[in-house]
Structure formats: structure tokens, C-alpha cells
Scaffold this active site. Structure first.
Site, PDB file in Angstrom:
ATOM      1  N   THR A 211       0.931  -1.647   0.315  1.00 16.54           N
ATOM      2  CA  THR A 211      -0.083   0.002  -0.237  1.00 16.54           C
ATOM      3  C   THR A 211       0.389   1.646   0.152  1.00 16.54           C
ATOM      4  O   THR A 211       0.748   2.407  -0.569  1.00 16.54           O
ATOM      5  CB  THR A 211      -0.887   0.606   0.921  1.00 16.54           C
ATOM      6  OG1 THR A 211      -1.686  -1.145   1.023  1.00 16.54           O
ATOM      7  CG2 THR A 211      -1.621   1.146   1.309  1.00 16.54           C
TER       8      THR A 211
ATOM      9  N   TYR B  60       3.623 -12.920   5.656  1.00 16.56           N
ATOM     10  CA  TYR B  60       2.470 -12.137   4.773  1.00 16.56           C
ATOM     11  C   TYR B  60       2.776 -13.127   3.565  1.00 16.56           C
ATOM     12  O   TYR B  60       3.238 -12.787   2.738  1.00 16.56           O
ATOM     13  CB  TYR B  60       3.048 -10.650   4.628  1.00 16.56           C
ATOM     14  CG  TYR B  60       2.066  -9.732   3.827  1.00 16.56           C
ATOM     15  CD1 TYR B  60       0.779  -9.958   3.656  1.00 16.56           C
ATOM     16  CD2 TYR B  60       2.718  -8.836   2.864  1.00 16.56           C
ATOM     17  CE1 TYR B  60      -0.435  -9.147   2.629  1.00 16.56           C
ATOM     18  CE2 TYR B  60       1.469  -8.033   2.005  1.00 16.56           C
ATOM     19  CZ  TYR B  60       0.072  -8.028   2.058  1.00 16.56           C
ATOM     20  OH  TYR B  60      -0.651  -7.562   1.610  1.00 16.56           O
TER      21      TYR B  60
ATOM     22  N   LYS C 163       0.228 -12.025   8.320  1.00 19.03           N
ATOM     23  CA  LYS C 163      -0.989 -11.236   7.716  1.00 19.03           C
ATOM     24  C   LYS C 163      -1.824 -12.436   6.425  1.00 19.03           C
ATOM     25  O   LYS C 163      -0.594 -12.419   5.403  1.00 19.03           O
ATOM     26  CB  LYS C 163      -0.164 -10.106   7.163  1.00 19.03           C
ATOM     27  CG  LYS C 163      -1.920  -9.282   6.631  1.00 19.03           C
ATOM     28  CD  LYS C 163      -0.853  -8.093   5.894  1.00 19.03           C
ATOM     29  CE  LYS C 163      -1.535  -7.540   5.322  1.00 19.03           C
ATOM     30  NZ  LYS C 163      -1.269  -6.093   4.459  1.00 19.03           N
TER      31      LYS C 163
ATOM     32  N   ILE D  43      -4.792  -5.616   9.085  1.00 20.02           N
ATOM     33  CA  ILE D  43      -4.085  -4.822   8.521  1.00 20.02           C
ATOM     34  C   ILE D  43      -4.626  -4.055   7.382  1.00 20.02           C
ATOM     35  O   ILE D  43      -4.785  -4.595   6.479  1.00 20.02           O
ATOM     36  CB  ILE D  43      -2.978  -5.466   8.420  1.00 20.02           C
ATOM     37  CG1 ILE D  43      -2.084  -5.984   9.376  1.00 20.02           C
ATOM     38  CG2 ILE D  43      -1.546  -4.006   7.540  1.00 20.02           C
ATOM     39  CD1 ILE D  43      -0.579  -6.452   8.872  1.00 20.02           C
TER      40      ILE D  43
END
Length: 302
Positions: free
Chosen positions: A46, A134, A162, A204
Site C-alpha cells: 500500500t 504475509y 497477515k 492490517i
């Protein structure tokens, strides 16, 4: 510092000339803290990490660590396509003040499950930071399976995952692995309430860049097991969940931030939000002001 609740995957503000906008960065950090976020991710997907120079990465992370000053955990995105480079980036993040490394599965190279296990063990052994795994197969081209995660959770420096996949069976398989030393964090705004009601420790989030208090409220309700209230709040946020995925992340959320006076666009190959979606961005950005105020009032009353 523990990892739970709402953690924002921060967008990186750029100025009209395309350079880092450090004033906007500091304002974004302070808005996030004021909104009640419980953690911050710097230079993840992001944050357009792939478009940052090493100096820019250092500047963002150093500024975040200094401004946050231990109020909430700072996670640094350190995952790269090679193990040696990921270890070096993780060490770099540790020296700059991060408390955790968010390490995505190596993009593009598509390692086997055995390769993923060896990769994450090496980073955990040598990177110098606690590692949050992740998994986001839609971006990386490989899927870290729960049975592989089960072989990693015993490492003292692997402290969470995540998970961006939203299937209930995937969430259930990972939640079964949680412990006092390993947390499961949703990486999907739209399914996070269900994940937290099922035992995930937090989210998240992308959309919390624009609505930190609203997503804090969602996490509080879901983590408290208030199923009906969490479902109602989730429904209220559903347009934001959906909007932030309407084009490649972080294009939509940066359109919302720009309307709030934070940043002026993206770096190639990402382009600004298409004309067809601009009216929705206008409306949602205006609605976010009232929704943030309501969220803050409800949290104070809780």
C-alpha cells in the site's frame, strides 16, 4: 509491544512533483494516532514500496519511528524476491527503528512450500526483527499454506501472519495455530470482521488510511465478540471495503487521502483513479468526515 486491533498499511504521500511529501507523511501519522490505530505499516505494498529508493525508504521509516515514539508498533515492509536481500532489508529496518518486519512471500519467483519455509526461517534467524509472515497470493503468485505456517510458528522470531485470503476455511486453519506468541491478522478489509469474530487478533487495513477511527471501532466490536454490532458496523463500512478494491491498491485509497489533503498521486506504473470512479471518491471522502466523528463519539461512550 503486541500486535492486535487496527493496524494501518500506510500509503506514501507524494507531492505534485512526485517527491516524498514529508509534511503530509507526518500529518498522516498523527491523524492515524489520533484515530486510535494500534499499529502502523511503513513501506508495504500500500505504501508503494517497489517505487521507493533506498534513501526514501530510510527517510519514511526513520520519520515514522521518531514521530510515533513507541506509542504503537511500527512494522516495516521488508519482503523482497530474494532471501539475502530480504534479510538485508530487515536488518536495515531494525536499524531505522522498526519493531517488526512484515515479510511477504517472495514475489514473482513462486517458491515451493519447502522453499518458503527455508526462506522465512532464514529471515527469522538472521534479520534481527520479529517477523510477521504475509500471504497475498493475488500479488505474489504463491500461496503460503496453513500446513507450512504450522511448521514455522514454533520459531521464537516468527510472531504472526497477515493473511489476505478471505475464505473461512483458511481463516479457521490459521486461527487454530494461534498462541500467546503467534497472532493471526486479517489482511482483507471486507472479511476482517468475520475473521476477528472467529479468533483473529486484528486487521492490517488499507481503508483505515482514510478512516482510522471507523476501522478501530470495527475491530473493537469484533474483537469483543459483539457479533450483531460488529456486523452492523461492517455493513456501514462495506462501501469503503469495496471502493478500495475497485482499482489496484493503493489507487482508490490515495484518491480518498488526496481529497483529505494528504498527498497528490502515485508513481508509475500506477495511474490516478479513473474518471468513472471519481464521483464515488468525492462522495465517500465527504461521508468519511461524518463517519470518523461518529466513530470517535461511539468509542468515547463505550
Amino acid at each position: 509491544m503486541s500486535l492486535s486491533g487496527i493496524i494501518t498499511a500506510l500509503a506514501t504521500p507524494f507531492g505534485p512533483d512526485g517527491a516524498l511529501d514529508l509534511d503530509a507523511w507526518r500529518r498522516l501519522l498523527e491523524q492515524q494516532l489520533h484515530g486510535g490505530v494500534q499499529g502502523l505499516v511503513v513501506a508495504g505494498s500500500t505504501g508503494e514500496a517497489a517505487a521507493l529508493s533506498d534513501d526514501e525508504y530510510d527517510t519514511l521509516l526513520r520519520a515514522a519511528a521518531a514521530q510515533v515514539a513507541g506509542r504503537v508498533p511500527v512494522l516495516a515492509g521488508t519482503g523482497l524476491s530474494g532471501t539475502a536481500k530480504t534479510i538485508a532489508q530487515t536488518r536495515r529496518a531494525a536499524a531505522l527503528g522498526a519493531q517488526y518486519a512484515l515479510v511477504v512471500t517472495p514475489p514473482y519467483v513462486r517458491p515451493t512450500q519447502a522453499g518458503l519455509k527455508a526462506h522465512f526461517l532464514a529471515v527469522a534467524d538472521e534479520g534481527g526483527l520479529p517477523v510477521v509472515l504475509y500471504n497475498v497470493p493475488g500479488r505474489t503468485g504463491c500461496d503460503l499454506l496453513p500446513e507450512t505456517v504450522a511448521e514455522l510458528v514454533g520459531h521464537p522470531n516468527i510472531v504472526g501472519i497477515k493473511e489476505a485470503r478471505s475464505e473461512p476455511e483458511r481463516v479457521a486453519a490459521l486461527v487454530a495455530l494461534r498462541s500467546d506468541s503467534f497472532v493471526v491478522l486479517s489482511g482483507d478489509d471486507g472479511s476482517a470482521a468475520h475473521a476477528m469474530l472467529s479468533g483473529a487478533a486484528g486487521l492490517i487495513s488499507v481503508a483505515s488510511n482514510a478512516l482510522p477511527a471507523a476501522y478501530r471501532r470495527l475491530c473493537d466490536l469484533a474483537r469483543d465478540g459483539q457479533r450483531d454490532a460488529a456486523a452492523a458496523w461492517d455493513a456501514r463500512l462495506s462501501e469503503y471495503h469495496n471502493f478500495c478494491g475497485i482499482e489496484s491498491n493503493p489507487i482508490p485509497v490515495k484518491a480518498l487521502l488526496q481529497r483529505a489533503g494528504i498527498g497528490h498521486g502515485l508513481r508509475l506504473p500506477l495511474l490516478p483513479l479513473s474518471a468513472a470512479h471519481q464521483p464515488a471518491a468525492d462522495r465517500l471522502a465527504a461521508d468519511a468526515i461524518a463517519l470518523e466523528a461518529l466513530s470517535s463519539r461511539e468509542m468515547l461512550a463505550a
